[in-house]
Write an enzyme that holds these catalytic residues in place. Sequence first.
Site, short mmCIF file in Angstrom:
data_model
loop_
_atom_site.label_atom_id
_atom_site.label_comp_id
_atom_site.label_asym_id
_atom_site.label_seq_id
_atom_site.Cartn_x
_atom_site.Cartn_y
_atom_site.Cartn_z
N ASN A 195 -10.76 -9.20 -1.75
CA ASN A 195 -9.90 -7.89 -1.13
C ASN A 195 -11.01 -6.98 -0.90
O ASN A 195 -11.97 -6.80 -1.48
CB ASN A 195 -8.80 -7.44 -2.04
CG ASN A 195 -8.24 -6.02 -1.38
OD1 ASN A 195 -8.36 -5.36 -1.94
ND2 ASN A 195 -7.85 -6.07 -0.18
N GLY A 196 -10.97 -6.26 0.50
CA GLY A 196 -11.85 -5.17 0.71
C GLY A 196 -12.64 -5.40 2.07
O GLY A 196 -13.22 -6.35 1.93
N MET A 208 0.64 -1.21 -0.02
CA MET A 208 0.08 0.13 0.19
C MET A 208 1.03 1.09 0.19
O MET A 208 1.73 1.32 0.87
CB MET A 208 -0.97 -0.06 1.23
CG MET A 208 -1.99 -1.05 0.79
SD MET A 208 -3.21 -1.04 2.26
CE MET A 208 -2.55 -1.91 3.74
N GLU A 209 0.70 2.11 -0.96
CA GLU A 209 1.52 3.05 -1.21
C GLU A 209 1.51 3.97 -0.02
O GLU A 209 0.40 4.63 0.46
CB GLU A 209 1.10 3.85 -2.45
CG GLU A 209 2.23 4.76 -3.18
CD GLU A 209 1.61 6.05 -3.36
OE1 GLU A 209 0.44 6.52 -3.35
OE2 GLU A 209 2.58 6.97 -3.72
N CYS A 240 -5.82 1.79 -8.65
CA CYS A 240 -5.58 3.13 -8.12
C CYS A 240 -6.28 4.20 -8.39
O CYS A 240 -6.57 4.45 -9.47
CB CYS A 240 -4.16 3.24 -8.34
SG CYS A 240 -3.65 4.90 -7.41
N GLY A 258 -6.03 -5.65 3.48
CA GLY A 258 -5.64 -4.25 3.25
C GLY A 258 -5.36 -3.32 4.35
O GLY A 258 -4.07 -3.72 5.41
N LYS A 280 -4.80 -6.80 -10.13
CA LYS A 280 -5.56 -6.15 -9.25
C LYS A 280 -6.54 -5.01 -9.73
O LYS A 280 -6.12 -4.08 -10.19
CB LYS A 280 -4.48 -5.33 -8.00
CG LYS A 280 -5.24 -4.52 -6.93
CD LYS A 280 -5.23 -5.63 -5.73
CE LYS A 280 -6.06 -4.79 -4.71
NZ LYS A 280 -5.32 -3.46 -4.06
#
Length: 313
Positions: A192-193, A1-2, A91, A216, A132
């Site tokens: 995911n989520g 994760m950026e 993103c 995440g 993704k």
Amino acid sequence: MEGLVDNYMRDTLTGIGGYDACVTEFVRVVDKVMPKKVFYRLCPELLTSATTESATPVIIQLLGSDPIVLAENAAYAAELGAPGIDLNFGCPSKIVNRKSGGAALLKEPDRIHQIISAVRAAVPYSIPVSAKIRLGFDHTDAALDIAHAVEDAGASYVVVHARTKVDGYKAPARWEWLGHINRALTIPVVANGDINNIEDYRRCLEISGCKNIMIGRGAVSRPDLARQIRNEQQGQPCEAMSWPDVSQLLMNMAQKMSTTVADKIIFGRIKQWLAMLKREYPEAQNCFDEVRNLSCFSEAKLILESSKEKYYA
Ligand SMILES: Cc1cc2nc3c(=O)[nH]c(=O)nc-3n(C[C@H](O)[C@H](O)[C@H](O)COP(=O)(O)O)c2cc1C
């Protein structure tokens, strides 16, 4: 994760256990092969067999929109030792989307197909290529088209963040869509989520039928979430990590960073982590309130240390 999960955080979290693999922050690719130093900056693990200290493989994520340039970068990442290449089509950043990268590509399943095909062809077959995705840009009507584009292009698996770009990070994630996609594809669909605790994990699997998940923000706000999930899978009790242990994790990470990173940056990262831990640990809220007006980590360390004693008091 950026901006959140760099190599220090990856080492810290995978060191707790439960991870099969983790993914770098994205390497932004525009019009050329990125220099080696960019790959090493975002994935220093390339220098140690592309694994974290606990031997968890680190997959390199690329973000861009040009199939040829992405393929060249993927081939280079593979040459440097990446054990897997993941392509970011999720993103939501405006700057990234304006340049047709990240989630903007969800409007163009054909381009997603071209990118994955080109990357797949450029990377040795032993190295998995994954994507993704989100459910769409501003609606879910094309979710299955996007997912099929990924599969038909030869991806090894797809990670589906169960929101559209417009949903942002709003809860609840649309787990029912994971089920629609999972039933339509033959490659593994990784859910995911909004998987933030064991109960979420159980319900997400039940609703989606997926076998694999990616965590995440929950990985950061509940640092032992992956270990709890692994224990659940193995029928073991899932006892949650106590605040003193979490507090020690923060201090250990800061200590490791201190050999190469400026105190100001370390302090920023620790505040950021405390802000996320507030979701699960009231002690983190107290620490955050106490450290927010300090100016360096060395002062904050005392507060973290004493929060352990307060916990036991
Ligand atoms: C600060 C932040 C940075 C993120 N950076 C990336 C990234 O670089 N690559 C990526 O694929 N997803 C990235 N994501 C998305 C997460 O990987 C995940 O898909 C998303 O947060 C949904 O899962 P969650 O609801 O469990 O957090 C980022 C999310 C956040 C909050």
